[in-house]
Design an enzyme around this catalytic site. Structure first.
Site, PDB file in Angstrom:
ATOM      1  N   ASP A  72      -0.837 -12.339  10.569  1.00  0.00           N
ATOM      2  CA  ASP A  72      -0.134 -12.512  11.852  1.00  0.00           C
ATOM      3  C   ASP A  72      -0.567 -13.790  12.548  1.00  0.00           C
ATOM      4  OD1 ASP A  72       1.466 -10.288  11.730  1.00  0.00           O
ATOM      5  OD2 ASP A  72       0.066  -8.993  12.809  1.00  0.00           O
ATOM      6  N   ASP A  76      -5.732  -9.825  12.681  1.00  0.00           N
ATOM      7  CA  ASP A  76      -4.856  -9.821  11.504  1.00  0.00           C
ATOM      8  C   ASP A  76      -4.592 -11.265  11.083  1.00  0.00           C
ATOM      9  OD1 ASP A  76      -2.405  -9.944   9.896  1.00  0.00           O
ATOM     10  OD2 ASP A  76      -2.350  -7.791  10.241  1.00  0.00           O
ATOM     11  N   ARG A  92       0.843  -1.189   0.000  1.00  0.00           N
ATOM     12  CA  ARG A  92       0.000   0.000   0.000  1.00  0.00           C
ATOM     13  C   ARG A  92       0.886   1.251   0.000  1.00  0.00           C
ATOM     14  NH1 ARG A  92      -5.328   0.711   1.222  1.00  0.00           N
ATOM     15  NH2 ARG A  92      -5.504  -1.480   1.743  1.00  0.00           N
ATOM     16  N   THR A 124      -0.749   7.715  -1.039  1.00  0.00           N
ATOM     17  CA  THR A 124      -2.063   7.627  -1.711  1.00  0.00           C
ATOM     18  C   THR A 124      -2.960   6.550  -1.092  1.00  0.00           C
ATOM     19  OG1 THR A 124      -1.275   5.961  -3.259  1.00  0.00           O
ATOM     20  CG2 THR A 124      -0.984   8.263  -3.916  1.00  0.00           C
TER      21      THR A 124
HETATM   22  N1  URA Z   1      -6.822  -7.910   7.125  1.00  0.00           N
HETATM   23  C1  URA Z   1      -6.839  -8.725   8.208  1.00  0.00           C
HETATM   24  O1  URA Z   1      -5.953  -9.562   8.368  1.00  0.00           O
HETATM   25  N2  URA Z   1      -7.824  -8.589   9.103  1.00  0.00           N
HETATM   26  C2  URA Z   1      -8.818  -7.687   8.969  1.00  0.00           C
HETATM   27  O2  URA Z   1      -9.714  -7.625   9.810  1.00  0.00           O
HETATM   28  C3  URA Z   1      -8.795  -6.845   7.830  1.00  0.00           C
HETATM   29  C4  URA Z   1      -7.785  -6.976   6.929  1.00  0.00           C
END
Ligand code: URA
Length: 208
Positions: free
Chosen positions: A202, A199, A103, A107
């Protein structure tokens, strides 16, 4: 117009409860993401085109059906990798392409930094894998790249979606079929799906 399919199934729901739980360890999380992906793949591939082949059994010749087109799995790095093995357990002949995006800090737009596809990707059925359909920006950019390669049969496969992500995909590519194991309430200000599962990258790779 593409479909939005939420794969309601008791086995998927049971495994969803495990991956949503913040106490679930990395190994169990990874196993369940793969198992959910495999169960989803069974449904998603229900309409794949077959062709007739002649097979000789120990007793006689007969006609059987086999998949006509190559299936290509395209995980979006890195969380999409967590879905590959589960789907390969059902479709061992599937080839795997990879897409990496970052990303832009200014922007906030996604850009491709890595794209590698099998050479027959053009005529194949592509399952684009990214477990979390959050803003949808990454998936939209990935579909754009696949279309540039000439791919016409693209099915997006995610585990948790939200209305914002689905709306974004439908706005840019209304023809794409969207398959999710669950549709959640919303995105929060940090771009996480709520209630979601945190996440996903993770939790798959133990990086937090
Ligand atoms: N990416 C993730 O790993 N979890 C989310 O809740 C949103 C994007």
């Amino acid at each position: 117009m593409g479909k939005v399919v939420i794969l309601n199934h008791p086995l998927i729901d049971h495994k969803m409860a495990k991956i949503r739980n913040k106490e679930t360890d990395t190994k169990t999380f990874r196993e369940n993401v793969n198992e959910i992906s495999a169960l989803m793949a069974y449904e998603i591939t229900r309409d794949l085109v077959t062709h007739t082949v002649e097979v000789e059994t120990p007793l006689a010749k007969t006609h059987c059906k086999m998949l006509k087109n190559q299936v290509v799995l395209v995980p979006i790095l890195r969380a999409g990798l967590g879905m590959v093995e589960g789907i390969q357990s059902l479709i061992p002949t599937a080839k795997v392409g990879h897409l990496g995006l970052y990303r832009d800090e200014k922007t906030l737009l996604p850009h491709i930094y890595y794209a590698k596809f099998p050479k027959e990707v053009k005529g194949s059925t592509v399952l684009l894998l990214d477990p979390m359909l959050a803003t949808g920006g990454t998936v939209v950019e990935s579909i754009r790249v696949l279309k540039e390669q000439g791919v016409t049969d693209i099915r997006y496969v995610g585990i948790v979606g939200c209305p914002e992500g689905v709306a974004m995909l439908e706005k840019h590519f209304p023809e794409i079929d969207i398959y999710l194991a669950a549709m959640d309430e919303k995105l929060n200000d940090l771009g996480y799906i709520v209630p979601g599962l945190g996440d996903c990258g993770d939790r798959l790779f133990g990086t937090k």
